[in-house]
Design a protein around this motif. Structure first.
Motif, PDB file in Angstrom:
ATOM      1  N   LEU A  58       0.784  -1.231   0.000  1.00  0.00           N
ATOM      2  CA  LEU A  58       0.000   0.000   0.000  1.00  0.00           C
ATOM      3  C   LEU A  58       0.820   1.287   0.000  1.00  0.00           C
ATOM      4  O   LEU A  58       0.422   2.261  -0.644  1.00  0.00           O
ATOM      5  CB  LEU A  58      -0.939   0.014   1.214  1.00  0.00           C
ATOM      6  CG  LEU A  58      -2.048  -1.027   1.188  1.00  0.00           C
ATOM      7  CD1 LEU A  58      -2.788  -1.024   2.517  1.00  0.00           C
ATOM      8  CD2 LEU A  58      -2.979  -0.768   0.028  1.00  0.00           C
ATOM      9  N   ALA A  59       1.915   1.325   0.748  1.00  0.00           N
ATOM     10  CA  ALA A  59       2.584   2.622   0.912  1.00  0.00           C
ATOM     11  C   ALA A  59       4.074   2.464   1.182  1.00  0.00           C
ATOM     12  O   ALA A  59       4.515   1.492   1.803  1.00  0.00           O
ATOM     13  CB  ALA A  59       1.945   3.405   2.059  1.00  0.00           C
ATOM     14  N   ILE A  60       4.811   3.474   0.700  1.00  0.00           N
ATOM     15  CA  ILE A  60       6.237   3.638   0.973  1.00  0.00           C
ATOM     16  C   ILE A  60       6.355   5.008   1.606  1.00  0.00           C
ATOM     17  O   ILE A  60       6.095   6.027   0.960  1.00  0.00           O
ATOM     18  CB  ILE A  60       7.066   3.577  -0.326  1.00  0.00           C
ATOM     19  CG1 ILE A  60       6.789   2.277  -1.083  1.00  0.00           C
ATOM     20  CG2 ILE A  60       8.545   3.767  -0.020  1.00  0.00           C
ATOM     21  CD1 ILE A  60       7.225   2.322  -2.551  1.00  0.00           C
ATOM     22  N   ASP A  61       6.720   5.054   2.877  1.00  0.00           N
ATOM     23  CA  ASP A  61       6.766   6.303   3.639  1.00  0.00           C
ATOM     24  C   ASP A  61       8.228   6.595   3.987  1.00  0.00           C
ATOM     25  O   ASP A  61       8.788   5.995   4.902  1.00  0.00           O
ATOM     26  CB  ASP A  61       5.917   6.132   4.901  1.00  0.00           C
ATOM     27  CG  ASP A  61       5.451   7.436   5.495  1.00  0.00           C
ATOM     28  OD1 ASP A  61       5.432   8.455   4.776  1.00  0.00           O
ATOM     29  OD2 ASP A  61       5.089   7.441   6.685  1.00  0.00           O
ATOM     30  N   THR A  82     -12.811   2.525  -2.937  1.00  0.00           N
ATOM     31  CA  THR A  82     -13.492   3.041  -1.749  1.00  0.00           C
ATOM     32  C   THR A  82     -12.565   3.146  -0.532  1.00  0.00           C
ATOM     33  O   THR A  82     -13.018   3.512   0.547  1.00  0.00           O
ATOM     34  CB  THR A  82     -14.691   2.148  -1.377  1.00  0.00           C
ATOM     35  OG1 THR A  82     -14.219   0.829  -1.101  1.00  0.00           O
ATOM     36  CG2 THR A  82     -15.725   2.123  -2.495  1.00  0.00           C
ATOM     37  N   ALA A  83     -11.285   2.836  -0.716  1.00  0.00           N
ATOM     38  CA  ALA A  83     -10.340   2.801   0.412  1.00  0.00           C
ATOM     39  C   ALA A  83     -10.157   4.162   1.083  1.00  0.00           C
ATOM     40  O   ALA A  83      -9.776   4.228   2.243  1.00  0.00           O
ATOM     41  CB  ALA A  83      -8.993   2.254  -0.047  1.00  0.00           C
ATOM     42  N   LEU A 120      -3.712   5.564   6.103  1.00  0.00           N
ATOM     43  CA  LEU A 120      -3.864   4.911   4.803  1.00  0.00           C
ATOM     44  C   LEU A 120      -5.103   5.404   4.064  1.00  0.00           C
ATOM     45  O   LEU A 120      -5.067   5.611   2.847  1.00  0.00           O
ATOM     46  CB  LEU A 120      -3.902   3.394   4.974  1.00  0.00           C
ATOM     47  CG  LEU A 120      -2.551   2.770   5.311  1.00  0.00           C
ATOM     48  CD1 LEU A 120      -2.731   1.310   5.708  1.00  0.00           C
ATOM     49  CD2 LEU A 120      -1.571   2.910   4.166  1.00  0.00           C
ATOM     50  N   ALA A 121      -6.198   5.625   4.777  1.00  0.00           N
ATOM     51  CA  ALA A 121      -7.395   6.179   4.149  1.00  0.00           C
ATOM     52  C   ALA A 121      -7.085   7.562   3.579  1.00  0.00           C
ATOM     53  O   ALA A 121      -7.475   7.895   2.458  1.00  0.00           O
ATOM     54  CB  ALA A 121      -8.542   6.248   5.152  1.00  0.00           C
ATOM     55  N   ASP A 122      -6.332   8.369   4.354  1.00  0.00           N
ATOM     56  CA  ASP A 122      -5.944   9.693   3.880  1.00  0.00           C
ATOM     57  C   ASP A 122      -5.044   9.604   2.649  1.00  0.00           C
ATOM     58  O   ASP A 122      -5.209  10.368   1.700  1.00  0.00           O
ATOM     59  CB  ASP A 122      -5.248  10.466   5.002  1.00  0.00           C
ATOM     60  CG  ASP A 122      -4.907  11.883   4.583  1.00  0.00           C
ATOM     61  OD1 ASP A 122      -5.841  12.632   4.198  1.00  0.00           O
ATOM     62  OD2 ASP A 122      -3.714  12.248   4.617  1.00  0.00           O
ATOM     63  N   LEU A 123      -4.092   8.675   2.640  1.00  0.00           N
ATOM     64  CA  LEU A 123      -3.220   8.511   1.471  1.00  0.00           C
ATOM     65  C   LEU A 123      -4.018   8.128   0.229  1.00  0.00           C
ATOM     66  O   LEU A 123      -3.740   8.617  -0.868  1.00  0.00           O
ATOM     67  CB  LEU A 123      -2.143   7.458   1.741  1.00  0.00           C
ATOM     68  CG  LEU A 123      -0.985   7.880   2.611  1.00  0.00           C
ATOM     69  CD1 LEU A 123      -0.063   6.703   2.888  1.00  0.00           C
ATOM     70  CD2 LEU A 123      -0.211   9.022   1.969  1.00  0.00           C
ATOM     71  N   HIS A 124      -5.000   7.255   0.398  1.00  0.00           N
ATOM     72  CA  HIS A 124      -5.853   6.917  -0.741  1.00  0.00           C
ATOM     73  C   HIS A 124      -6.592   8.157  -1.240  1.00  0.00           C
ATOM     74  O   HIS A 124      -6.730   8.363  -2.442  1.00  0.00           O
ATOM     75  CB  HIS A 124      -6.862   5.828  -0.356  1.00  0.00           C
ATOM     76  CG  HIS A 124      -6.333   4.444  -0.492  1.00  0.00           C
ATOM     77  ND1 HIS A 124      -5.594   3.844   0.489  1.00  0.00           N
ATOM     78  CD2 HIS A 124      -6.433   3.545  -1.500  1.00  0.00           C
ATOM     79  CE1 HIS A 124      -5.263   2.626   0.099  1.00  0.00           C
ATOM     80  NE2 HIS A 124      -5.757   2.421  -1.112  1.00  0.00           N
ATOM     81  N   PRO A 148      -6.567  14.848  -5.716  1.00  0.00           N
ATOM     82  CA  PRO A 148      -7.206  14.094  -4.639  1.00  0.00           C
ATOM     83  C   PRO A 148      -8.613  13.636  -5.016  1.00  0.00           C
ATOM     84  O   PRO A 148      -9.258  14.213  -5.886  1.00  0.00           O
ATOM     85  CB  PRO A 148      -7.236  15.072  -3.469  1.00  0.00           C
ATOM     86  CG  PRO A 148      -7.048  16.410  -4.057  1.00  0.00           C
ATOM     87  CD  PRO A 148      -6.328  16.230  -5.361  1.00  0.00           C
ATOM     88  N   ARG A 149      -9.074  12.611  -4.351  1.00  0.00           N
ATOM     89  CA  ARG A 149     -10.410  12.053  -4.613  1.00  0.00           C
ATOM     90  C   ARG A 149     -11.496  12.984  -4.095  1.00  0.00           C
ATOM     91  O   ARG A 149     -12.440  13.311  -4.790  1.00  0.00           O
ATOM     92  CB  ARG A 149     -10.558  10.695  -3.941  1.00  0.00           C
ATOM     93  CG  ARG A 149      -9.612   9.663  -4.483  1.00  0.00           C
ATOM     94  CD  ARG A 149      -9.753   8.365  -3.740  1.00  0.00           C
ATOM     95  NE  ARG A 149      -8.717   7.427  -4.154  1.00  0.00           N
ATOM     96  CZ  ARG A 149      -8.854   6.135  -4.099  1.00  0.00           C
ATOM     97  NH1 ARG A 149      -9.967   5.600  -3.639  1.00  0.00           N
ATOM     98  NH2 ARG A 149      -7.874   5.355  -4.488  1.00  0.00           N
ATOM     99  N   GLU A 150     -11.384  13.373  -2.822  1.00  0.00           N
ATOM    100  CA  GLU A 150     -12.380  14.238  -2.207  1.00  0.00           C
ATOM    101  C   GLU A 150     -11.655  15.326  -1.421  1.00  0.00           C
ATOM    102  O   GLU A 150     -10.583  15.083  -0.882  1.00  0.00           O
ATOM    103  CB  GLU A 150     -13.254  13.440  -1.218  1.00  0.00           C
ATOM    104  CG  GLU A 150     -14.091  12.371  -1.868  1.00  0.00           C
ATOM    105  CD  GLU A 150     -14.866  11.547  -0.839  1.00  0.00           C
ATOM    106  OE1 GLU A 150     -14.701  11.767   0.380  1.00  0.00           O
ATOM    107  OE2 GLU A 150     -15.636  10.676  -1.267  1.00  0.00           O
TER     108      GLU A 150
END
Length: 153
Positions: A58-61, A82-83, A120-124, A148-150
């Motif tokens: 999911l992520a590389i931080d 929807t993540a 993770l929700a914020d990153l999506h 961004p999505r929203e």
């Protein structure tokens, strides 16, 4: 201390959903291509993860001293679309190497269960629909999220 086959067996040995945070010294990664370096680390721990439906990278931080790779295991209900609205809380485990030849350690990290789900929700959300996982967040440079999505209300 355990070796990687034992760690893999422990992580993949059941069908429970969990979140693995692989802690890596940033100096061991290629600063010109953090994504490729992180993929190599993920492949070392989970060979052929890209074709394994149990593994979702999911992520590389990236931070100055440490980089955190976030991988969901056995997350069969994951939906990329929807993540950004989903804050599914999974048990978090940290995996880190204990020196060059001292093996690996896998430790339960319960204090991160809820905060990491929210992050993770914020990153999506901030990465939008056009950026595939794993999301790359390099905190050593300016981070710009173009689509961004929203937008927060």
């Amino acid at each position: 201390m355990a070796n990687l086959p034992d760690i893999r067996k422990e992580i993949l040995g059941d069908n429970y959903s969990k979140r693995i945070v692989i802690k890596v010294n940033t100096k061991l990664l290629d600063p010109q291509d953090y994504r490729a370096s992180a993929n190599s680390v993920a492949s070392e721990i989970f060979p052929e993860w890209e074709s394994d439906s149990r593994i979702i990278f999911l992520a590389i931080d990236v931070w100055s001293e440490r980089t955190f790779l976030v991988i969901d295991v056995n997350r069969h209900d994951y939906d990329f679309h929807t993540a950004h609205r989903s804050k599914i809380i999974l048990p978090v485990y940290v995996l880190r190497q204990r020196g060059k030849n001292r093996g690996w350690a896998l430790v339960r990290w319960p204090q991160e269960d809820e905060p990491l789900a929210a992050k993770l929700a914020d990153l999506h959300n901030v990465n939008g629909f056009d950026v595939p996982t794993p999301f790359l967040e390099n905190h050593n440079s300016r981070i710009v999220h173009a689509n961004p999505r929203e937008f927060p209300v």
